[in-house]
Write an enzyme that holds these catalytic residues in place. Structure first.
Site, PDB file in Angstrom:
ATOM      1  N   HIS A 101       0.843  -1.199   0.000  1.00 17.06           N
ATOM      2  CA  HIS A 101       0.000   0.000   0.000  1.00 17.06           C
ATOM      3  C   HIS A 101       0.878   1.249   0.000  1.00 17.06           C
ATOM      4  O   HIS A 101       1.957   1.258   0.608  1.00 17.06           O
ATOM      5  CB  HIS A 101      -0.899   0.023   1.235  1.00 17.06           C
ATOM      6  CG  HIS A 101      -1.695  -1.220   1.438  1.00 17.06           C
ATOM      7  ND1 HIS A 101      -2.652  -1.652   0.542  1.00 17.06           N
ATOM      8  CD2 HIS A 101      -1.668  -2.145   2.431  1.00 17.06           C
ATOM      9  CE1 HIS A 101      -3.191  -2.791   0.998  1.00 17.06           C
ATOM     10  NE2 HIS A 101      -2.605  -3.106   2.129  1.00 17.06           N
ATOM     11  N   GLU A 119      -1.285  -0.151   8.372  1.00 22.67           N
ATOM     12  CA  GLU A 119      -2.237  -1.037   9.038  1.00 22.67           C
ATOM     13  C   GLU A 119      -1.534  -1.862  10.108  1.00 22.67           C
ATOM     14  O   GLU A 119      -0.297  -1.862  10.208  1.00 22.67           O
ATOM     15  CB  GLU A 119      -2.909  -1.966   8.022  1.00 22.67           C
ATOM     16  CG  GLU A 119      -1.945  -2.886   7.297  1.00 22.67           C
ATOM     17  CD  GLU A 119      -2.608  -3.625   6.135  1.00 22.67           C
ATOM     18  OE1 GLU A 119      -3.278  -4.639   6.393  1.00 22.67           O
ATOM     19  OE2 GLU A 119      -2.424  -3.211   4.979  1.00 22.67           O
ATOM     20  N   HIS A 176       3.344  -7.511   1.903  1.00 26.32           N
ATOM     21  CA  HIS A 176       2.726  -8.363   2.917  1.00 26.32           C
ATOM     22  C   HIS A 176       1.627  -9.230   2.300  1.00 26.32           C
ATOM     23  O   HIS A 176       1.110  -8.937   1.226  1.00 26.32           O
ATOM     24  CB  HIS A 176       2.134  -7.515   4.046  1.00 26.32           C
ATOM     25  CG  HIS A 176       1.029  -6.602   3.589  1.00 26.32           C
ATOM     26  ND1 HIS A 176       1.274  -5.384   3.031  1.00 26.32           N
ATOM     27  CD2 HIS A 176      -0.321  -6.742   3.597  1.00 26.32           C
ATOM     28  CE1 HIS A 176       0.129  -4.784   2.719  1.00 26.32           C
ATOM     29  NE2 HIS A 176      -0.869  -5.602   3.047  1.00 26.32           N
ATOM     30  N   ARG A 196      -1.540  -5.028  -6.020  1.00 27.88           N
ATOM     31  CA  ARG A 196      -1.322  -6.474  -5.975  1.00 27.88           C
ATOM     32  C   ARG A 196      -0.013  -6.796  -6.688  1.00 27.88           C
ATOM     33  O   ARG A 196       0.187  -6.421  -7.848  1.00 27.88           O
ATOM     34  CB  ARG A 196      -2.508  -7.187  -6.635  1.00 27.88           C
ATOM     35  CG  ARG A 196      -2.687  -8.623  -6.200  1.00 27.88           C
ATOM     36  CD  ARG A 196      -3.959  -9.231  -6.770  1.00 27.88           C
ATOM     37  NE  ARG A 196      -5.158  -8.716  -6.133  1.00 27.88           N
ATOM     38  CZ  ARG A 196      -6.165  -8.120  -6.779  1.00 27.88           C
ATOM     39  NH1 ARG A 196      -6.123  -7.993  -8.086  1.00 27.88           N
ATOM     40  NH2 ARG A 196      -7.208  -7.675  -6.115  1.00 27.88           N
TER      41      ARG A 196
END
Length: 319
Positions: A101, A119, A176, A196
């Site tokens: 991200h 996150e 991740h 992705r």
């Protein structure tokens, strides 16, 4: 409005190619299919806002409340910022795609959205030998790009074993992937941007592979990978043990273990609470509220003091 009441929320459920049935079997949510991967449990994101389940705003969304009743969150008058956080429960019945991200600057300048995505994950349950991808082994950006282009995924990706109760902090720019057999509670910036990197060459029901975003991934990935350091502390408040899991720029997240009774004061703009185990009673003034596993609520800015009584575990967060 909500002066002595929490704002209870109903999750928005999302089907995913890797999802399963644990959001129903473990948390009692009415899943739309046997491939339900995500419950957005505290969300004001337009792609899946939570529905308010009680009080004067019952039936409205958290996004409505944020836009129309900013005082509940100590939102400053005239501010047009978006609700900052998003909490999800994810059921990885299969491996998630390897992804990355962007940070705020990239998200704003390239995608035109307010937040990037940092996150963190609290592992609610994990099968034996469960593992996830966290980071990579490339030493330089040139080496990283070369390995991506060559599809040397086994050599590139760094795998880590996890167990129930573990905590993982994933700053923006970190490669991740959550692995099969893991259920997590994720606290993140309110963003839905995912690049992705690799999807195991999977195909959907129509035989199509999911889109990859390799060029953007190369731009935003941190190289070399360095594990984020988090300082964790433990405090006791009556019969509640509070473990601070992370405190950083975007959010502070705690694990609460309640074994009896505690009285707390609220010092934050608002507090997000998820009941992840057990049962408890929340008392605010002369009102009481039954809490059980799978419930999620916000203590709005108007609430100063509250009491919890019971045997339960919570994941709690604030900005």
């Amino acid at each position: 409005m909500y002066k002595n009441e929490p704002i209870f929320l109903q999750p928005t459920l999302h089907e995913r190619i890797w999802g399963g049935q644990k959001l129903k079997t473990d948390y009692g949510y009415p899943i739309p299919s046997d491939h339900t991967g995500e419950a957005w449990v505290i969300s004001a994101h337009p792609h899946g806002p939570s529905i308010i389940a009680n009080g004067e705003l019952k039936g409205k969304t958290l996004l409505d409340a944020w836009n129309e009743h900013g005082e509940l969150f100590n939102k400053k008058a005239g501010e047009d910022e978006e609700y900052p956080l998003l909490v999800k429960i994810l059921d990885a019945n299969d491996d998630l795609s390897v992804q990355v991200h962007p940070n705020d600057d990239f998200a704003r300048s390239v995608e035109g959205v307010p937040y990037g995505k940092t996150e963190c994950w609290y592992i609610l349950s994990a099968e034996e030998n469960a593992e996830l991808v966290l980071g990579h082994h490339a030493k330089t950006r040139k080496e990283f790009e070369k390995m991506v282009d060559a599809g040397e995924w086994d050599k590139l990706l760094r795998r880590v074993n996890v167990k129930t109760g573990d905590f993982v902090y994933v700053p923006s720019g970190t490669i991740h992937a959550i692995g099969k057999g893991i259920v997590i509670l994720e606290t993140q910036q309110s963003s839905d941007i995912t690049y992705r990197v690799y999807d195991y060459d999977r195909t959907d029901a129509n035989g199509n592979k999911r889109e990859l975003h390799l060029e953007r991934s190369k731009q935003v990935t941190n190289v070399p990978h360095i594990d984020a350091k988090v300082e964790q502390t433990v405090e006791t408040f009556g019969d509640l043990t509070e473990k601070k899991l992370v405190e950083e720029q975007y959010f502070t997240v705690y694990h609460w273990n309640l074994n009896g009774k505690t009285k707390r004061n609220c010092h934050h703009d608002f507090l997000q609470v998820s009941v992840v185990e057990g049962k408890a009673v929340l008392t605010i003034g002369d009102k009481t509220f039954e809490l059980k596993k799978g419930m999620h609520f916000i203590l709005p800015n108007s609430i100063n003091e509250y009491e919890l009584k019971g045997q339960a575990e919570f994941i709690v967060s604030h900005v």
